[in-house]
Structures are given as C-alpha cells and as structure tokens.
Design a protein around this motif. Structure first.
Motif, PDB file in Angstrom:
ATOM      1  N   ARG A  65      -5.895  60.448  16.691  1.00  0.00           N
ATOM      2  CA  ARG A  65      -5.345  62.208  15.597  1.00  0.00           C
ATOM      3  C   ARG A  65      -6.999  62.687  15.660  1.00  0.00           C
ATOM      4  O   ARG A  65      -6.219  63.406  15.909  1.00  0.00           O
ATOM      5  CB  ARG A  65      -4.880  61.099  14.213  1.00  0.00           C
ATOM      6  CG  ARG A  65      -4.451  62.130  13.521  1.00  0.00           C
ATOM      7  CD  ARG A  65      -4.164  61.430  12.350  1.00  0.00           C
ATOM      8  NE  ARG A  65      -2.904  60.649  12.118  1.00  0.00           N
ATOM      9  CZ  ARG A  65      -1.782  60.314  11.207  1.00  0.00           C
ATOM     10  NH1 ARG A  65      -2.558  59.705  10.262  1.00  0.00           N
ATOM     11  NH2 ARG A  65      -0.535  59.734  11.719  1.00  0.00           N
ATOM     12  N   TYR A  93       0.961  65.708  11.779  1.00  0.00           N
ATOM     13  CA  TYR A  93       0.757  64.920  10.905  1.00  0.00           C
ATOM     14  C   TYR A  93       2.657  65.280  10.580  1.00  0.00           C
ATOM     15  O   TYR A  93       2.824  64.680   9.156  1.00  0.00           O
ATOM     16  CB  TYR A  93       0.504  65.706   9.364  1.00  0.00           C
ATOM     17  CG  TYR A  93      -1.936  65.718   9.683  1.00  0.00           C
ATOM     18  CD1 TYR A  93      -1.913  64.433   9.051  1.00  0.00           C
ATOM     19  CD2 TYR A  93      -2.189  66.448  10.240  1.00  0.00           C
ATOM     20  CE1 TYR A  93      -3.090  64.076   9.669  1.00  0.00           C
ATOM     21  CE2 TYR A  93      -3.611  66.387  10.712  1.00  0.00           C
ATOM     22  CZ  TYR A  93      -4.201  65.088   9.871  1.00  0.00           C
ATOM     23  OH  TYR A  93      -5.032  64.647  10.262  1.00  0.00           O
ATOM     24  N   ASN A  94       3.386  65.338  11.321  1.00  0.00           N
ATOM     25  CA  ASN A  94       4.985  65.478  11.479  1.00  0.00           C
ATOM     26  C   ASN A  94       5.186  66.178  10.081  1.00  0.00           C
ATOM     27  O   ASN A  94       6.330  65.658   9.356  1.00  0.00           O
ATOM     28  CB  ASN A  94       4.951  63.433  11.013  1.00  0.00           C
ATOM     29  CG  ASN A  94       5.165  62.582  11.862  1.00  0.00           C
ATOM     30  OD1 ASN A  94       5.235  63.338  12.976  1.00  0.00           O
ATOM     31  ND2 ASN A  94       3.911  62.167  12.187  1.00  0.00           N
ATOM     32  N   PRO A 102       7.244  68.776   8.710  1.00  0.00           N
ATOM     33  CA  PRO A 102       8.973  69.032   9.080  1.00  0.00           C
ATOM     34  C   PRO A 102       8.755  70.713   8.996  1.00  0.00           C
ATOM     35  O   PRO A 102       7.980  71.283   8.500  1.00  0.00           O
ATOM     36  CB  PRO A 102      10.363  68.423   8.586  1.00  0.00           C
ATOM     37  CG  PRO A 102       9.196  68.335   7.242  1.00  0.00           C
ATOM     38  CD  PRO A 102       7.540  67.756   7.554  1.00  0.00           C
ATOM     39  N   PRO A 154      11.889  66.348   3.015  1.00  0.00           N
ATOM     40  CA  PRO A 154      10.788  66.718   4.066  1.00  0.00           C
ATOM     41  C   PRO A 154      10.803  66.145   5.042  1.00  0.00           C
ATOM     42  O   PRO A 154       9.739  66.994   5.995  1.00  0.00           O
ATOM     43  CB  PRO A 154      10.284  67.720   3.150  1.00  0.00           C
ATOM     44  CG  PRO A 154       9.862  66.187   1.851  1.00  0.00           C
ATOM     45  CD  PRO A 154      11.185  65.399   1.525  1.00  0.00           C
ATOM     46  N   PHE A 155      10.002  64.833   5.074  1.00  0.00           N
ATOM     47  CA  PHE A 155      10.041  64.062   6.030  1.00  0.00           C
ATOM     48  C   PHE A 155      10.269  63.492   7.483  1.00  0.00           C
ATOM     49  O   PHE A 155      10.642  62.555   7.190  1.00  0.00           O
ATOM     50  CB  PHE A 155       8.440  63.247   5.484  1.00  0.00           C
ATOM     51  CG  PHE A 155       8.541  62.297   4.720  1.00  0.00           C
ATOM     52  CD1 PHE A 155       9.893  60.605   4.687  1.00  0.00           C
ATOM     53  CD2 PHE A 155       9.362  62.393   3.509  1.00  0.00           C
ATOM     54  CE1 PHE A 155       9.318  61.023   3.882  1.00  0.00           C
ATOM     55  CE2 PHE A 155       9.173  61.927   2.320  1.00  0.00           C
ATOM     56  CZ  PHE A 155       9.617  60.493   3.075  1.00  0.00           C
ATOM     57  N   GLU A 161      10.782  64.393  10.094  1.00  0.00           N
ATOM     58  CA  GLU A 161      10.331  64.684  12.225  1.00  0.00           C
ATOM     59  C   GLU A 161       9.311  63.793  12.752  1.00  0.00           C
ATOM     60  O   GLU A 161       8.191  63.970  11.898  1.00  0.00           O
ATOM     61  CB  GLU A 161      10.815  66.164  12.040  1.00  0.00           C
ATOM     62  CG  GLU A 161      11.436  67.357  11.779  1.00  0.00           C
ATOM     63  CD  GLU A 161      11.326  68.892  11.544  1.00  0.00           C
ATOM     64  OE1 GLU A 161      10.233  68.728  12.570  1.00  0.00           O
ATOM     65  OE2 GLU A 161      12.257  69.293  11.082  1.00  0.00           O
ATOM     66  N   PHE A 162       9.694  63.086  12.985  1.00  0.00           N
ATOM     67  CA  PHE A 162       8.514  62.254  13.858  1.00  0.00           C
ATOM     68  C   PHE A 162       8.318  62.739  14.935  1.00  0.00           C
ATOM     69  O   PHE A 162       8.794  62.656  16.108  1.00  0.00           O
ATOM     70  CB  PHE A 162       8.374  60.910  13.572  1.00  0.00           C
ATOM     71  CG  PHE A 162       7.221  60.022  13.792  1.00  0.00           C
ATOM     72  CD1 PHE A 162       5.884  59.827  13.059  1.00  0.00           C
ATOM     73  CD2 PHE A 162       7.789  59.301  15.134  1.00  0.00           C
ATOM     74  CE1 PHE A 162       4.908  59.249  13.658  1.00  0.00           C
ATOM     75  CE2 PHE A 162       6.175  58.686  15.752  1.00  0.00           C
ATOM     76  CZ  PHE A 162       5.315  58.132  14.441  1.00  0.00           C
ATOM     77  N   LEU A 181       4.692  61.595   6.626  1.00  0.00           N
ATOM     78  CA  LEU A 181       4.744  60.381   7.275  1.00  0.00           C
ATOM     79  C   LEU A 181       3.998  59.744   8.444  1.00  0.00           C
ATOM     80  O   LEU A 181       3.511  60.426   8.922  1.00  0.00           O
ATOM     81  CB  LEU A 181       6.365  61.217   8.202  1.00  0.00           C
ATOM     82  CG  LEU A 181       6.621  60.506   9.339  1.00  0.00           C
ATOM     83  CD1 LEU A 181       6.901  59.004   8.725  1.00  0.00           C
ATOM     84  CD2 LEU A 181       8.318  61.293   9.441  1.00  0.00           C
ATOM     85  N   ASP A 182       3.533  59.072   8.182  1.00  0.00           N
ATOM     86  CA  ASP A 182       2.193  58.053   8.614  1.00  0.00           C
ATOM     87  C   ASP A 182       2.850  57.751  10.454  1.00  0.00           C
ATOM     88  O   ASP A 182       2.150  57.537  12.014  1.00  0.00           O
ATOM     89  CB  ASP A 182       1.767  57.112   7.958  1.00  0.00           C
ATOM     90  CG  ASP A 182       0.253  55.972   9.474  1.00  0.00           C
ATOM     91  OD1 ASP A 182      -0.142  57.174   9.102  1.00  0.00           O
ATOM     92  OD2 ASP A 182       0.335  55.519   9.531  1.00  0.00           O
TER      93      ASP A 182
END
Lengths: 432, 186
Positions: free
Chosen positions: A70, A123-124, A126, B125-126, B128-129, B168-169
């Motif tokens: 990261r 950090y994903n 959206p 809201p999380f 999307e990965f 989202l980790d």
C-alpha cells in the motif's frame, strides 16, 4: 499555398508580371511569417505529448499493481503529481515559453486526476464519479490563469461538461441540476475574454468559439428535470441566443468556420423547428407544465438575455440586415404558448416559419451571390418537404411532384445565379 | 502580477492538489488503524472504472433489516447499528436516522422499504474492491466456483469501521485474500 506562390515567383518575374523588388518583398514577408509557426507547432506537439503521457500514466496505474505494498502504491500516486508540479513551478519561476506552460499544465491536469483516482483505488473508496470530476476540475482551474494555459482551459471546459452530464443525466441524481457547472464555466470566462481581446483572429480563440457553445448546448439538458416540454423552449431560445451572438460583427466578420455561435445557432434553430413541425410533438400534457418550475425560470432568463443581445446590437447598429433568424426565438415562444390551447395553429405556423426561413436564406444567398448560403436555404426547404413526406396523407403523385419541383428548384436557382454571376463578370471585363 | 506572486499562488494551488489525496489517505489510514474489523459476507461481480481500473462490485448478504417504520425514503442516509456473531461476521441490529451514541455503526444508503416483508433495504458505500486488471474477472469466477464447496458462502469482505465511516481492507475466499486465491486456488 504560400510555398506555391514562392515557387511561382521566378516565373512571374520572368514574364514581367511583377518586378524583382516585389518578388523579394513577397518572399521576405512569407519568411517572416513562417518564423513564428515552428514555435506554435512545437506547442501543439508539447500539449499532445503531455496529454498522451498523462492519459498513459492513468491507464498504467489503473492496472492495479497488487504486487506492491500500500505504501509503495501511495508513493506512485503522488509521483506524477509532484513531477507535474515541479515542471509547472519551474516554467512559472523561470518564465519559460508558452510551450513549457501549456505542456506542463496539461501534464499536471492529468496528474491531479490520476492521483485522486489512485488513492481511491488503493483504499477502495467507491466512486461518486461526478464529485470526482468536480474535485479534479476545481483543483486545476487556477492553473488556467497561473500558467496562462489554453490547453488547461480547454480541458477544464471539457471535463466540466462531462461533470454536468454525469451529474445531470445520471439515474441516481435525477431531479437535481449541476449548478456548479455554471460556476466552472463562469471561471473560465475571464480567460476567454482575454483571448477575444488579444487574439481575436487566433486559431485558439476559434476553438473556444466552438467548444463553449457546444458545452452549453450539451449541458443545458441537465437542467431539465420534470418539465421536459419546457426543454424545447429552453433549447430554441438558447440557439437563438447563439445566433444573435454569432451575428455580432466581431464574430460575423470572421471566417464562418471560426464562428461556432452562428453555425450552432443557425443549424440548431432549423433542427429544432423541423422537430417541432411534426404535429405529434405538440400533443403533450400542458396541464403538467408548471410556471413556477426551474425550467420556466431558465427559459425566462435565457429569453431576456437574448432580447438584451438583440436590442443592444441593433441599438449599436451592428446588424446590417435583420433577418427572420434573429427573431425565431420570440416567434417560437409565442407559438409555444399558443400550442397549449391549439396545437394545430402552432404546427402550421412552425411549418410556415421553416418555409419562410428557407426562402429568406435563399434570398440572402442570391443577394450576396453566395452559393453556400443559397444551397443551405434550399436544403432547409428540402428537409421540410422530407419531414412532411412522412406524416402527411398526400397521394404519392403529389409527394413525387413536390420532390421533383424542389429538385428543379435546386438546379434552376443555382443555374440562374451562376449565369448572373458570369454576366456580371463579363460586364466588369467590358467596363473595368 | 509579478512572477513571484504567481509562483506563490501556484504553490498554494499545488498544496491543495496534494492536500486532497493526502487527506483521503489520512482518513482511510486512521480507520484502518483504530477501527474495528467486521466480516461482511459478499458476492463479487466484475465491472470497471475508466480512471481507477478494474474492480469487483460486492453484493453484501447483509442488505436488509426488519423495520416497521415505512417512512424511509429511497436515497436517504441511515445509520446501521452492527454487531459481530461468534465467527466475526457482521449482523445488523438496528437502523437509526441519527448516529447512535454508543456501539459500532456504519453509514448506509436506503434503497427502498419493502412493504410486503416489512423490511428496510439498504446498500453500503464500500461496495467496490479494486483489483489487478487481470484478476478482477477471475475473482468473480473463483467466487462462483468456491460456492460449490461444502460451506455455502465463504467469500467475505474485511471492513474496518470507526464512527460510522468504513474502509474496505480486503476480500477473502476461504480466509485467503482474493488476489492470492485467484493466483493459487486452494
């Protein structure tokens, strides 16, 4: 063309058409002109190069290098941004040439976008795509003035338009309008104003003469929420405004291809009128029209701006000959409201209006001996005939005769004008 | 304007350009370091974004909560109180309009109120990965194949939660990070 002229110079001197001194002067003139152009070309290639490198970096980073930690990826997110900033800072501090300013500005523009995108990727986070575009443009707008960069200004207009489309035409944001788009465009305006003042005939200015009205035409639809019917009125008034702006001598005296306002205004007017010349368009539910709606107020504001431009330019005696095109937006507004109670009157009147516009254009074309305008007028009438071909219950014989007569019209008007032009040319030869 | 003034203004703009991504990173890192980890059972599918690259879209199994309050409006922000079951998987316990003063909660968006089931549907809201472009589609396939195992759904997202915000980790299939799982299926 210049090189052809220079090549012909010895022949012209030999045949005693021009003197040696004149030939020398012509050659010197063109040489002094070409000294500027490599610089311009270099700027164009600089911008194109930065554009491609910037886009390439975005794509390379979008690959998502998951072998890296990261922290490493975060460094990569900032690297292009910092490089771009160093180049831009250097060109400001060292007062480098326009090429430096334009190229570093373009690169920095894309670096800003890529760094935000990459952080979101790492950090994903959206994407609300519209707010991403908005942040991007806002962060880059000051570069237009700090770097005095046309390329960044163009990119800001394009991306602001993109933002307006995503925000306003999107499914999730239906019922909302991208008011900030107007602020973004307003912030580009001082730069455009400077261009109009300083380089009124420059190629770069004519690019803005095209992309600004185009952007507004594209974005206006995002301000239509529920009262789609008013949308028609909004657009007819907008293209009316562009036509009136395009007829201001400042723009009108330039080459037609530089005058985006006039072309968009004229073609837009004809296109929208042809669209509304179908009777079924007027068959909408007027009870749904709200006069306290956003669409109505936008129409009202646009109407007064357009009337303002028209009145101001006629008071300044800018317009040499007022023609019907100048007033279409007023006539259409009246017909639009008549259409509320009687759709037939509006339909017939719009058809007559298009016919009249066609005839007026033909008249202007013949008066000016301009084949382009003449045929544009004929094309307007042809389009009207084609549109009526689809929705009128005429016998095939009558429809056929209509087409034959319009076709003959094309031949005859062009033929007579050509003949007239030749006879005038002959007259000039006889009595120079 | 003098060059130096323009340059100072430029430094301010450049600072803002650096500040936005940096503040995004700072916010996310804080949640990752000090937040609580929850597992969200999920089903991934594979779309892509023009600037951020390929990602998998996560459909979470926790997407509704029983509620008698039918006045929720689609698109409204809601605060969802959450708890862990014995295996660490998330469970929605309650829905609020304002943020609850105690316990873990996350911000979610109301999708719609289901009048037949008396359920409130929501989305996180999380969802999307982001993944390596060569792996995103494989991840969708890997999840589908892994479904055939004896355990019904063994794909979950590890999400850190703090004060309603969530990061989202990673996404796991059979407790292996999905990017690794795609390369070396177990």
């Amino acid at each position: 063309m210049n090189s052809k002229l220079i090549k012909d110079l010895p022949e012209l001197v030999e045949k005693d058409i021009i003197s040696k001194e004149v030939a020398l002067k012509i050659e010197q003139y063109y040489q002094s002109q070409t000294q500027d152009s490599p610089n311009k070309l270099f700027t164009v290639f600089g911008v194109l190069g930065s554009l491609l490198v910037g886009l390439g970096i975005i794509l390379i980073l979008a690959h998502n290098w998951d072998e890296f930690s990261r922290a490493t990826k975060t460094i990569f997110a900032f690297l292009p941004l910092i490089i771009g900033q160093l180049f831009a800072g250097y060109s400001i501090l060292k007062r480098k040439s326009a090429t430096w300013h334009e190229a570093s500005g373009t690169f920095l523009f894309f670096a800003v976008g890529s760094s935000i995108a990459l952080v979101s990727q790492i950090y994903n986070i959206p994407g609300d795509f519209s707010s991403y575009l908005l942040t991007w443009v806002v962060l880059c707008l000051p570069l237009i003035y700090l770097l005095k960069s046309n390329a960044v200004a163009i990119l800001c207009v394009v991306f602001a338009t993109w933002y307006a489309c995503i925000y306003g035409y999107g499914y999730m944001t239906s019922g909302q309008s991208p008011w900030l788009y107007l602020a973004l465009i307003a912030l580009v305006m001082p730069h455009y104003w400077q261009l109009l003042k300083r380089q009124s005939n420059g190629n770069i200015t004519s690019i803005f003469n095209w992309i600004l009205p185009l952007s507004i035409v594209i974005a206006l639809g995002t301000f239509i929420n529920r009262n789609e019917e008013f949308g028609l009125l909004m657009y007819v008034i907008l293209v009316g405004l562009f036509y009136n702006i395009g007829k201001i001598p400042f723009f009108d005296d330039q080459k037609l291809r530089r005058n985006g306002y006039l072309i968009i205004g004229s073609l837009g007017t004809i296109g929208l009128l042809l669209f509304t010349s179908f009777n079924w368009i007027w068959d909408f539910d007027y009870e749904r029209l709200f006069f306290n709606s956003q669409e109505f107020f936008i129409s009202l504001v646009l109407f007064f701006i357009t009337v303002g431009v028209l009145v101001y330019s006629s008071s300044k005696r800018w317009i040499k000959g007022l023609n019907l095109f100048h007033f279409v937006f007023i006539l259409f507004t009246i017909l639009f409201f008549i259409g509320m109670t009687n759709d037939l009157i509006s339909t017939i009147a719009i058809n007559l209006l298009v016919l009249a516009l066609g005839l007026v254009t033909i008249k202007i074309g013949t008066d000016k001996f301009h084949f382009g305008i003449l045929n544009y007028g004929l094309l307007i009438i042809t389009s009207l005939v084609v549109c009526r071909f689809f929705d009128t219950d005429m016998s095939y014989v009558i429809k056929g005769l209509l087409f034959v007569s319009v076709g003959l019209g094309f031949f005859l008007t062009n033929y007579f004008m050509l003949k007239k032009q030749k006879s005038i040319a002959n007259l000039k030869k006889i009595n120079p | 304007m003098k060059t130096i003034h323009i340059f100072i203004l430029f430094i301010i703009v450049a600072g803002a350009q650096l500040f936005i991504p940096a503040s995004m990173i700072f916010k996310q890192e804080t949640i990752l370091e000090t937040g609580t980890a929850f597992k969200f059972k999920t089903q991934p599918v594979d779309p892509s974004d023009p600037f951020k690259g390929k990602y998998i879209y996560l459909n979470y199994e926790v997407n509704s909560i029983a509620s008698t309050d039918s006045s929720w409006v689609s698109g409204e922000t809601m605060f969802l109180a959450i708890a862990k079951d014995s295996l660490g998987f998330v469970r929605a316990t309650n829905a609020f309009r304002d943020n609850p003063k105690s316990g873990d909660y996350i911000k979610a968006t109301v999708e719609w109120y289901d009048n037949n089931q008396n359920e409130l549907r929501f989305s996180f809201p999380f969802n999307e990965f982001y993944m390596n472009e060569t792996k995103a589609y494989d991840a969708e396939v890997a999840h589908r194949t892994a479904q055939n195992d004896t355990i019904p759904n063994n794909t979950y997202a590890l999400v850190y939660v703090k004060d309603g915000e969530a990061v989202l980790d990673n996404v796991f299939i059979n407790d292996v990070p999905i990017a690794q799982y795609v390369e070396y299926p177990q």
